[in-house]
Structures are given as structure tokens and as C-alpha cells.
Design a protein around this motif. Structure first.
Motif, PDB file in Angstrom:
ATOM      1  N   ASP A  21       0.817  -1.211   0.000  1.00 60.31           N
ATOM      2  CA  ASP A  21       0.000   0.000   0.000  1.00 60.31           C
ATOM      3  C   ASP A  21       0.853   1.264   0.000  1.00 60.31           C
ATOM      4  O   ASP A  21       0.364   2.341   0.325  1.00 60.31           O
ATOM      5  N   ALA A  22       2.140   1.134  -0.332  1.00 62.69           N
ATOM      6  CA  ALA A  22       3.000   2.317  -0.318  1.00 62.69           C
ATOM      7  C   ALA A  22       2.673   3.225  -1.493  1.00 62.69           C
ATOM      8  O   ALA A  22       2.384   2.768  -2.593  1.00 62.69           O
ATOM      9  N   ARG A 630      14.826  -3.268  12.580  1.00 59.71           N
ATOM     10  CA  ARG A 630      14.989  -2.524  11.325  1.00 59.71           C
ATOM     11  C   ARG A 630      14.502  -3.333  10.127  1.00 59.71           C
ATOM     12  O   ARG A 630      13.954  -2.779   9.158  1.00 59.71           O
ATOM     13  N   LEU A 631      14.692  -4.652  10.165  1.00 56.32           N
ATOM     14  CA  LEU A 631      14.187  -5.494   9.072  1.00 56.32           C
ATOM     15  C   LEU A 631      12.654  -5.483   9.046  1.00 56.32           C
ATOM     16  O   LEU A 631      12.037  -5.443   7.974  1.00 56.32           O
ATOM     17  N   ARG A 635       8.130  -4.278   6.431  1.00 60.44           N
ATOM     18  CA  ARG A 635       6.779  -4.822   6.316  1.00 60.44           C
ATOM     19  C   ARG A 635       5.706  -3.812   6.694  1.00 60.44           C
ATOM     20  O   ARG A 635       4.517  -4.133   6.658  1.00 60.44           O
ATOM     21  N   LEU A 636       6.119  -2.602   7.066  1.00 55.20           N
ATOM     22  CA  LEU A 636       5.173  -1.572   7.461  1.00 55.20           C
ATOM     23  C   LEU A 636       5.079  -0.507   6.387  1.00 55.20           C
ATOM     24  O   LEU A 636       6.032  -0.258   5.645  1.00 55.20           O
ATOM     25  N   PRO A 645      13.919   1.533   7.507  1.00 54.03           N
ATOM     26  CA  PRO A 645      14.202   0.105   7.338  1.00 54.03           C
ATOM     27  C   PRO A 645      15.642  -0.136   6.912  1.00 54.03           C
ATOM     28  O   PRO A 645      16.334   0.753   6.433  1.00 54.03           O
ATOM     29  N   MET A 646      16.071  -1.350   7.114  1.00 51.47           N
ATOM     30  CA  MET A 646      17.358  -1.825   6.606  1.00 51.47           C
ATOM     31  C   MET A 646      17.083  -3.010   5.693  1.00 51.47           C
ATOM     32  O   MET A 646      16.207  -3.820   5.989  1.00 51.47           O
ATOM     33  N   PRO A 647      17.823  -3.157   4.590  1.00 52.81           N
ATOM     34  CA  PRO A 647      18.862  -2.266   4.082  1.00 52.81           C
ATOM     35  C   PRO A 647      18.309  -0.859   3.829  1.00 52.81           C
ATOM     36  O   PRO A 647      17.106  -0.697   3.608  1.00 52.81           O
ATOM     37  N   PRO A 648      19.175   0.171   3.852  1.00 51.65           N
ATOM     38  CA  PRO A 648      18.699   1.528   3.634  1.00 51.65           C
ATOM     39  C   PRO A 648      17.958   1.642   2.310  1.00 51.65           C
ATOM     40  O   PRO A 648      18.341   1.023   1.313  1.00 51.65           O
TER      41      PRO A 648
END
Length: 708
Positions: A21-22, A630-631, A635-636, A645-648
């Protein structure tokens, strides 16, 4: 010489793949390119000068000595002496974990940027550092982070000085550009927007810094917003360099070599005329400029970049470390516990330099206004000293055509001062204040001058008057250490004044010289030399200041001394090498996704993938809470993320990671490691504030370095 330039072309991402949903986000990220300079060297390398006995770079220590070395190249009669330095105790740099508690105010990060010009008396070819050298220093990290321009390669270089402390020899190396571009998505310096509340311009931070009683390396750290504003302006100008180089190389890459060379020659001609005219007006309406530059460049622009050229954003959102806190002196002092300081120092996702930034703007190449912006950016490649040298040589050129503008003036005598208010043809205006001695004009100032075509502005100093036989008085014009030119580049030589007599009003006659013909001839000769193969100044290489300036000044009678440079061997920083060793199957996703930044024996970023399989598992267990947190951000939806998040998101391997098989595999491995250690599960980790999670400090610090 073959120039192979990798990694300066922008990557445009429509990031709709982060989460289902991004909202798609258009961003521009410069590809990292080769870690070592493909050609040339950084200005920092050149500044340091000859290498030491073992061929190593000799970096002045302590930090105050390095600052003095830089100041020696600058004109001290500028704000901050041309070198702007600020303290950022609770910043967002990679070094921030070096002091992640109240000690951040005892040893704050120092950021220095060259924001001023070289000495006015510097020789041709002087080192030009303005907007091109930035240094971050953190005493606890015993390291310098350096960003400086490489004029030969046409890009900024990222370097690290490790072991920067009293008991060791500093070691200089080129950094992992892939790591740097994760934050420096423009492959250039970045800085915060106003009102710079992370710096000592913020009252709460100033109070906390003052409470420590530290001298902070002798830096005059108490200041207002003028200092961070100067750094912000410098990074904004530096951000134009890559786009200017792209238009120089590719925008002017026309159908034939002759057309391409003519395009670049005209860009340089207009840029130097613009600077000689005080950067006040830029006219692109001559037939030659329309034919050789505007029309072909815009046509090529539309063909190559139909959706425009994005200009990356070098600005980070302003961050207030004490936002929401009680700002009384007692309350700030109470924030000395490690837990409170870690919470305040924590960087939210919205303020993280790792967050993706959309372009600052897009240059569409619609009309000559965009060509003018390109020329303005090219004009920034030359120092004020360069322009003074050009002006001086043009002013003494013989046989320059003269013309004059005549004004009728109203006089007003106030004690020993004569004020003139003058009008001329085509809206010309002149306002001047003159000193009187025994009723005779001696010297003065032009406060306002308007000539046909553009305002000059002011003030302009008027030298001591010389009486003439016809009752006129001649005064020379000067500005700062150089001459004065109209917005169209004509040299303003002398002002002739005649006092009112009887019914005859006072008059002023301004003498101008059209003396740019020798400059045009020098540029034309350089274009012909490029076409003949005797020069590569206007070829498809980056714009190199020395390559164009040296032959032009030589033709004008001021040859540049050829620099004899012996530089240390360019080498990679120890932490710049990605880990390529084979590992167990369950560790391979970590190496694929994280090894480029976390595979070396470094503290910043933590090298949790350094060592054999056993050591990596130990490191992952120690860092599991923070890595898992961070991983899970992948998922958010972006608006729901507390941390980046990571990876950047800007990493070259970030696209598609959220939908890959690597993410669940890595999360499962971390869950297992935490369970084995008796730690919390993933859901419990996400319920906590990130600053309360176990810090990721694997025992993989690099060797302390050779002692002095």
C-alpha cells in the motif's frame, strides 16, 4: 588519457515496491561509482601536500592544526575567515554512536565547511576549496569524515581518516561510497534545513554545551544561525555541480564534434561574462549564443531527458533534539542519564538521513531560462580570484573601444559632503556621495548606478579626483580589490564630474570600455585547439577549471604556474571493502543484503558480518534485537515506521527486498538466535522503543593503529 567515469549518473526510482500500500515516490539517487577515484584526486589529498616518508598522507593533528592549515588557503577578511565551523552534539552522522549518552556534550561532533574564497592576492591556479571541502570530526571516534571535490573526475570524493588521536598516526583512505550514498543520495554534501536546532545555534544545546566548561578545540562555537546558514548555502551550491557536469558532458554532446565544442565554449564564455559582470544579469540573446548554445542544447535536452533532469535534495529536515522536553536549565541538566540521552539522541524515520528524499526540483529545459540556470551553475566553478585575474588582464588590454554615458545632476552640499542625484538617457541613474576639501572633490562613493539593460547596484568606491584643464575632475572606480564592470561585462573605467556653474547644471560622464574581445578570442582559440586535438578542454570530459583557465590566462598574458604535485598513494579505507567470503547457508542472506556496509571490522557502522561463521553468529546474536527491528520496518507502510528500514532505502540492493525470500529467512534466523539466548521474540521487540534495545556493538573494532 581515457576517462572512465562510473557512478555519477542518477538512478530514478519509483518506489512502489516497498509495501503493497506504499505510495509511489519518485526519488533520484546517484549511483556510488568506483570507491577509488577513476582519475584525479580529491582536493583534500592536494591540500595535505607531499606524502610522508612511507608514502602516506600527513594529516595535521590536533584538529585545530588541521583547521589552521585550511585557513591558510583562505582570505581571512571574510565571515568566519572563510571556514565555517559548528558543533552538533546530537546529530545524525554515522559517528553518532561514538558518544550515545550525555558525553555527547563533552565531545560533540564538529562540522567544518569551506564557505569562503581564496586570498585576494593568490596566484593563478590557487587551490579553490569554497563549497568543495567538508570535514566531520568526532573525538570519541578518533576519526575524520571528509567530503571534497575531485576536479579531474568531476565528482565529490568520500574519505575517512582513522586513528586520528594523539597516540597514533592518522590513516587516510577513500571510503565505501555505497555506504556514503545511503545518506548522501546526491553523492555530495548534505546538511539540515533551517533553523538548525541540532547545532549550537539552538539555545537549549548552547546551555548544555556551556555547562560542560569545555573549550571545544578553541572553536568560537557560540553563534547564531548565520554559521549553519552558511554551510547550508554551501551544500546547496555544491549540489549543482553534478547536474552542471552532466549538461556540460551530455547536454552539449551534439551531432558533430565541432557543434559539441562550440556548445561548451559558449557555455564557458557566458559563464565568465556573467561572473565578470558581477553575476547580475545574463543575456542569451546574441545570434552566436542562440545558434551555438541555446537552440542545440534545448533540442538535445528534450531528446535525452524528455521528463527533465532532477536535482537531488541535499537538505535534511530540521531536527529538534529536545522537542517535547522541559527546557528549563534544571530539566536539561537532569537529562544526563544514559537512558534519557539515548532516547533524545534517537533518530526517527521521518528525520533519518537514510530516508528517501524526492528531488529538490526538476530542470525541464523548456527555454533559455533553464540554460541560464546551467550557466550560473558553471560559473560557480571559478573563484573570485580567478575572476579578478581575468578582469585585471582585460583592463590593461590595449585598443579597447570606449563609450560614455552622460548624466545631468542635482547637487546638494552638506558640510564637507557633496551629494549628486543624476539622470541620463534610457533610464540611467547615478547617486553619489563625494568628499570635499576646501570646496574641491577628493573621493567618494557611488551608492546607486543604473545603466541601460540592468542595475549595477553599489556601492562603488571612487578614487582620488584629478582636476583637468576643462574644470572636470576624473575619479577612478573600484570595488573590493578589483575593477568594476557593468552587468553586460563592460569595464567602468572613470567618472568625470563637472560642478554646476551659473545656469549650467552639474554633469557626470561615466567612461566604459568594451574590453571582452581578448577573452572571446582566447576561448575561440581554445575551442579550435580542442577541435584540432591539441587540447581536451572542451571535449566530453568533465569541466576542469585548470584545463580551461590556464590557456585563457596564458593568452591574456598571465600564465599559471604548472603545479608539481607529489601525492600519497590513493588507497581504500580498511572498512571500504565488501565481504565476499563464503558463509553458511543461513548467513548468506545477511551477507547479500548487509555485507556491503557491515562486512568490515568497523564500529560505524557496526561490523557484525566480520569474522568467521562462529564470530558472525555471535555478533548477530548481540545485535539481533536492533537488526530484527529494522528489518521488520520493511513490512510496514512508510507512515507507520518508527525507524528507517534496513537495508537503507537508497542502497542498490534495497529495491524488491520487502518481497524477497531473504527477508523472512533473516527474520527467522534472528528469532532463533534470540530464543537461544533467552531473549524476547520479534513481536516483543517491536513493542519497545528502539533506543531501549540492546546496542549493536560487536567486538570487532579495528586495530588501534601505529603509534606515533
Amino acid at each position: 588519457m581515457a576517462l572512465v567515469l562510473l557512478g555519477w549518473l542518477p538512478i530514478l526510482w519509483a518506489r512502489s515496491d516497498e509495501t503493497p500500500d506504499a505510495t509511489p515516490l519518485l526519488v533520484v539517487i546517484e549511483a556510488p561509482g568506483e570507491f577509488l577515484p577513476p582519475v584525479g584526486r580529491s582536493l583534500f589529498d592536494i591540500l595535505l601536500g607531499p606524502p610522508g616518508p612511507a608514502g602516506e598522507a600527513v594529516v595535521p593533528f590536533p584538529f585545530a592544526a588541521l583547521l589552521e592549515r585550511i585557513r591558510a588557503e583562505l582570505d581571512a577578511n571574510q565571515p568566519s575567515g572563510g571556514l565555517t565551523v559548528v558543533l552538533i552534539p546530537l546529530g545524525r552522522s554515522l559517528q553518532r554512536p561514538a558518544v550515545a549518552d550525555a558525553g555527547a556534550f563533552r565531545q560533540p561532533r564538529v562540522v567544518a565547511a569551506v564557505t569562503g574564497e581564496p586570498q585576494a592576492t593568490a596566484a593563478a591556479g590557487q587551490l579553490y576549496l569554497k563549497d568543495r571541502l567538508y570535514i566531520g570530526y568526532h573525538e570519541s571516534a578518533a576519526a575524520l569524515e571528509v567530503i571534497s571535490y575531485n576536479e579531474t573526475a568531476g565528482r565529490f570524493e568520500f574519505q575517512v581518516v582513522r586513528n586520528y588521536r594523539a597516540d597514533a598516526k592518522p590513516v587516510l583512505g577513500y571510503a565505501n561510497r555505497a555506504l556514503c550514498v545511503a545518506c548522501h543520495q546526491n553523492a555530495a554534501p548534505i546538511f539540515s534545513r533551517a533553523s538548525w536546532d541540532e547545532t549550537a545555534a539552538s539555545a537549549p544545546l548552547t546551555a548544555r554545551l556551556a555547562a560542560t566548561g569545555q573549550s571545544y578545540y578553541g572553536i568560537d562555537w557560540r553563534h547564531g544561525v548565520d554559521l549553519p546558514d552558511a554551510i547550508d548555502a554551501a551544500t546547496a551550491r555544491a549540489n549543482l555541480f553534478a547536474l552542471a557536469q552532466r549538461l556540460w558532458r551530455e547536454g552539449c554532446a551534439l551531432a558533430t564534434p565541432a557543434e559539441a565544442i562550440a556548445c561548451r565554449a559558449e557555455v564557458l564564455r557566458m559563464a565568465l561574462r556573467y561572473r565578470l559582470g558581477g553575476s547580475r544579469a545574463l543575456s542569451l540573446d546574441t545570434p552566436a549564443t542562440r545558434r551555438d548554445l541555446v537552440a542545440p542544447l534545448l533540442a538535445n535536452w528534450h531528446a535525452r531527458w524528455p521528463t527533465g533532469l532532477p536535482l537531488p535534495d541535499p537538505q535534511l529536515p530540521n531536527r529538534q533534539p529536545f522537542a517535547g522536553e522541559d527546557l528549563s536549565t534544571e530539566a536539561i541538566t537532569a537529562l544526563s542519564s544514559d537512558r534519557a540521552a539515548r532516547r533524545i539522541a534517537d533518530i526517527s524515520a521521518a528525520l533519518d538521513p537514510l530516508a528517501l528524499r524526492p528531488p529538490l526540483e526538476v530542470w525541464y529545459g523548456r527555454n533559455s531560462a533553464d540554460v541560464a540556470r546551467f550557466i550560473h551553475a558553471v560559473s560557480l566553478f571559478f573563484s573570485q580570484t580567478d575572476i579578478r585575474l581575468l578582469d585585471r588582464q582585460l583592463t590593461v588590454a590595449p585598443d579597447s573601444p570606449l563609450r560614455s554615458v552622460t548624466f545631468n545632476c542635482h547637487e546638494r552640499v552638506v558640510d564637507i559632503r557633496l551629494d549628486l542625484d543624476c539622470d541620463g538617457a534610457e533610464g540611467s541613474r547615478l547617486l553619489a556621495r563625494l568628499s570635499l576639501h576646501d570646496g574641491r572633490i577628493t573621493m567618494g562613493t557611488i551608492d546607486r548606478l543604473t545603466l541601460p539593460g540592468a542595475d549595477y547596484g553599489g556601492p562603488i568606491s571612487l578614487g582620488r579626483g584629478i582636476p583637468q584643464a576643462d574644470a572636470a575632475i576624473g575619479l577612478t572606480l573600484s570595488e573590493h580589490a578589483g575593477g568594476v564592470r557593468s552587468a553586460r561585462g563592460q569595464s567602468l573605467r572613470r567618472l568625470w564630474l563637472t560642478r554646476a556653474q551659473g545656469d549650467n547644471p552639474a554633469t557626470a560622464r561615466l567612461e566604459l570600455a568594451a574590453d571582452l574581445a581578448p577573452l572571446d578570442a582566447a576561448i575561440d582559440a581554445l575551442a579550435q585547439a580542442t577541435l584540432d586535438g591539441r587540447s581536451d578542454a572542451f571535449s566530453a570530459y568533465p569541466l576542469r577549471r585548470d584545463k580551461v583557465l590556464a590557456p585563457i590566462l596564458a593568452r591574456l598574458g598571465a600564465p599559471m604556474a604548472e603545479a608539481q604535485l607529489t601525492l600519497p598513494l590513493a588507497q581504500l579505507d580498511a572498512a571500504a571493502s565488501a565481504r565476499r567470503l563464503s558463509v553458511a547457508a543461513d548467513l548468506q542472506p545477511f551477507v547479500r543484503r548487509c555485507g556491503l556496509c557491515h562486512g568490515a571490522a568497523s564500529k560505524f557502522p557496526p561490523g557484525f558480518l566480520y569474522g568467521d561463521d562462529s564470530q558472525i553468529r555471535t555478533n548477530l546474536a548481540a545485535c539481533a534485537e536492533r537488526i530484527l527491528y529494522r528489518l521488520q520496518m520493511n513490512r510496514l507502510a512508510p507512515a507507520a515506521r518508527q525507524k528507517t528500514p534496513m537495508p537503507p532505502p537508497a542502497a542498490i540492493h534495497a529495491p524488491g527486498f520487502a518481497q524477497s525470500a531473504d527477508l523472512p529467512t533473516m527474520l527467522s534466523t534472528l528469532e532463533t538466535l534470540m530464543s537461544t539466548q533467552g531473549g524476547p521474540n520479534g513481536a516483543a521487540v517491536l513493542e519497545r522503543h528502539y533506543s531501549t534495545l540492546a546496542p549493536c556493538t560487536p567486538p570487532t573494532a579495528p586495530d588501534r593503529g601505529e603509534r606515533r
